[in-house]
Design an enzyme around this catalytic site. Structure first.
Site, short mmCIF file in Angstrom:
data_model
loop_
_atom_site.label_atom_id
_atom_site.label_comp_id
_atom_site.label_asym_id
_atom_site.label_seq_id
_atom_site.Cartn_x
_atom_site.Cartn_y
_atom_site.Cartn_z
CE LYS A 70 0.57 29.98 -16.26
NZ LYS A 70 1.32 28.72 -16.10
CB SER A 145 0.84 26.74 -19.37
OG SER A 145 1.21 26.76 -18.00
CB SER A 169 4.07 25.63 -17.09
OG SER A 169 3.31 24.65 -17.76
#
EC number: 6.3.5.7
Length: 480
Positions: A70, A145, A169
């Site tokens: 990420k 996210s 997330s």
């Protein structure tokens, strides 16, 4: 190389036998990402020069295996943007602990995945680098996210990816994309090199199509780190040792607040089916209450935004990242931050700054901290008589792109079933429960356990996976 039908074990076998070389695996992975990402936009940066470690030891399960990261996790020499304009050109000169551990295990870091800007969002629509699409339906969001990591795994671009989870997330995008995702206990995995959103809530975790793959990766990244004072020195067990077990006698709590009429019918039915599966196989099902659930969303947004307002003070246009053209120093600060941050980030900075202000601190931040303590006590009480808590991950399946981005309250309420685990610092995961009979989209089954008891989370998730074999299904959005 497409990973829809691959696992870390299958890749390890191919690399060991010489059926494929690590160099070729990296090249094939990059080629597949380029092709698939034309539809999905799961990656911000692909390392086209990615090369496997030298002298690979295939006793390391991750040796030569491409892993995605990420884009709020620092990677030395590989652009790290947090999906923000203010860091659009930031190339770090140091390595996060988790990436260093992956490299020590000889994994190949293949690229950086898209996300909501600074991890603030539930749809991966606040990224400076564009929306990510859900592989099951390209008109739907992948969640957030960590939507890029989830979409990359679900579309077969990688076998596993790292994400971060501040209020859901990892779990919500895992649910929306029909994959497994785990947020470990707060302090189980080092946050050194994670771009901070809310430091008391953030935790790095793993996303993969199969439960065992996440266990293999967590085995590598978990454990003590001298550079992160919040990391526990507790011994890290072999998480794969909790797999292939039954659930007979397991005490399973189902909070009544998690199964209310606010949960879509298709989601509720899919989750209830998994609960009945556990019951039929000898688990003891107990209905319980988490009475402070109705307060978790406002409590979270006060605490998280307050911490974010402090953490994001460091982005000033001076030392690194985007710098606006300006006439004086004050204007550098003002214009760089105004132009560099997106609307959602600025909204949360303002909320946090207000909550910490002299006139509001006692009324808002202090009260939220007290409610957080009550939330923790709710969980402690349930875990006195139960091994795990289960329920839905989200009240709904993946929603349409652009349908909720302008309705902040509705978007924030997406996290109502996931926030509590971050507040309490406990491990929590999402494993596929099937497809919703009303929307045809994946539904996630959430499993929570007491602090440092990831073992029970993996045990239940693996049992569900072996029972429903959801991993055999291919996302419909990938079909030409």
């Amino acid at each position: 190389m497409n990973y829809l039908n691959e696992t870390i074990d299958s890749l390890n076998d191919k690399l060991k036998s010489g059926a494929v070389s690590a160099d070729q695996l990296a090249k094939d992975t990059i080629a597949n990402i380029k092709k698939t990402d034309e539809k999905i936009n799961a990656f911000i940066t692909v390392d086209e020069d990615a090369k496997p470690a030298e002298d690979l030891d295939f006793n390391n399960k991750l040796a030569g295996v491409p892993i995605a990261i990420k884009d709020n996790i620092i990677t030395n020499g590989l652009k790290t943007t947090a999906a923000s304009h203010i860091l659009y050109n930031f190339e770090p000169v140091y390595e996060s602990t988790v990436v260093a551990k992956l490299k020590a295990a000889q994994a190949t870091i293949i690229g950086k995945t898209n996300m909501d800007e600074f991890a603030m969002g539930s749809s991966t629509e606040t990224s400076y680098f564009g929306d990510t699409k859900n592989p099951w339906n390209l008109n739907k969001v992948p969640g957030g996210s960590s939507g890029g990591s989830a979409a990359a795994v679900a579309s077969g671009e990688v076998v596993a990816a790292l994400g971060s989870d501040t209020g859901g997330s990892i779990r919500q995008p895992a649910s929306f994309n029909g994959i497994f995702g785990i947020k470990p206990t707060y302090g189980r995995v080092s946050r050194w090199g994670l771009i901070a959103f809310a430091s008391s809530l953030d935790q790095i975790g793993v996303m993969s199509k199969r439960v065992k793959d996440s266990a293999e990766v967590l085995n590598v990244i978990a454990g003590a780190d001298d550079r992160d004072a919040t990391v526990s020195e507790k011994e890290v067990p072999d998480y794969t040792s909790f797999l292939d077990k039954d659930v007979k006698g397991l005490r399973v709590a189902v909070p009544k607040e998690y199964m209310s009429d606010a949960v879509e019918e298709g989601v509720r039915k899919a989750v209830e089916a998994q609960i009945e599966l556990l019951r039929a196989n000898g688990a003891i099902i107990n209905e319980v209450s988490l009475p402070h659930t109705k307060y978790v969303v406002p409590t979270y947004y006060i605490i998280a935004s307050s911490e974010a307002s402090a953490n994001l003070e460091r982005y000033d246009g001076i030392r690194y990242g985007y710098r606006a053209e300006a006439k004086n120093l004050d204007e550098v600060f003002l214009k760089s931050r105004s132009e560099g941050f997106g609307d959602e980030v600025k909204r949360r900075i303002m909320l946090g700054s207000f909550a910490l202000s002299a006139g509001a601190y006692d009324k808002f931040f202090l009260q939220a901290a007290k409610v957080r303590t009550l939330i923790c006590q709710d969980f402690d009480k349930i875990f006195e008589d139960n091994d795990v808590i289960v329920g839905p991950v989200s009240t709904e399946t993946a929603f349409d792109l652009n349908s909720e981005i302008s309705d902040q309250i509705k978007m924030y309420n997406n996290d109502i079933l996931t926030i509590s685990a971050n507040m309490a610092g406990i491990p929590a995961a999402s494993v596929p429960a099937g497809l919703s009979e009303t929307t045809g989209m994946p539904v996630g089954f959430q499993i929570m356990a007491k602090r440092f008891d990831e073992g029970h989370v993996f045990q239940v998730a693996d049992f569900i996976e072996r029972s429903n074999k959801f991993y055999e299904q291919t996302p419909a959005g990938l079909e030409d």
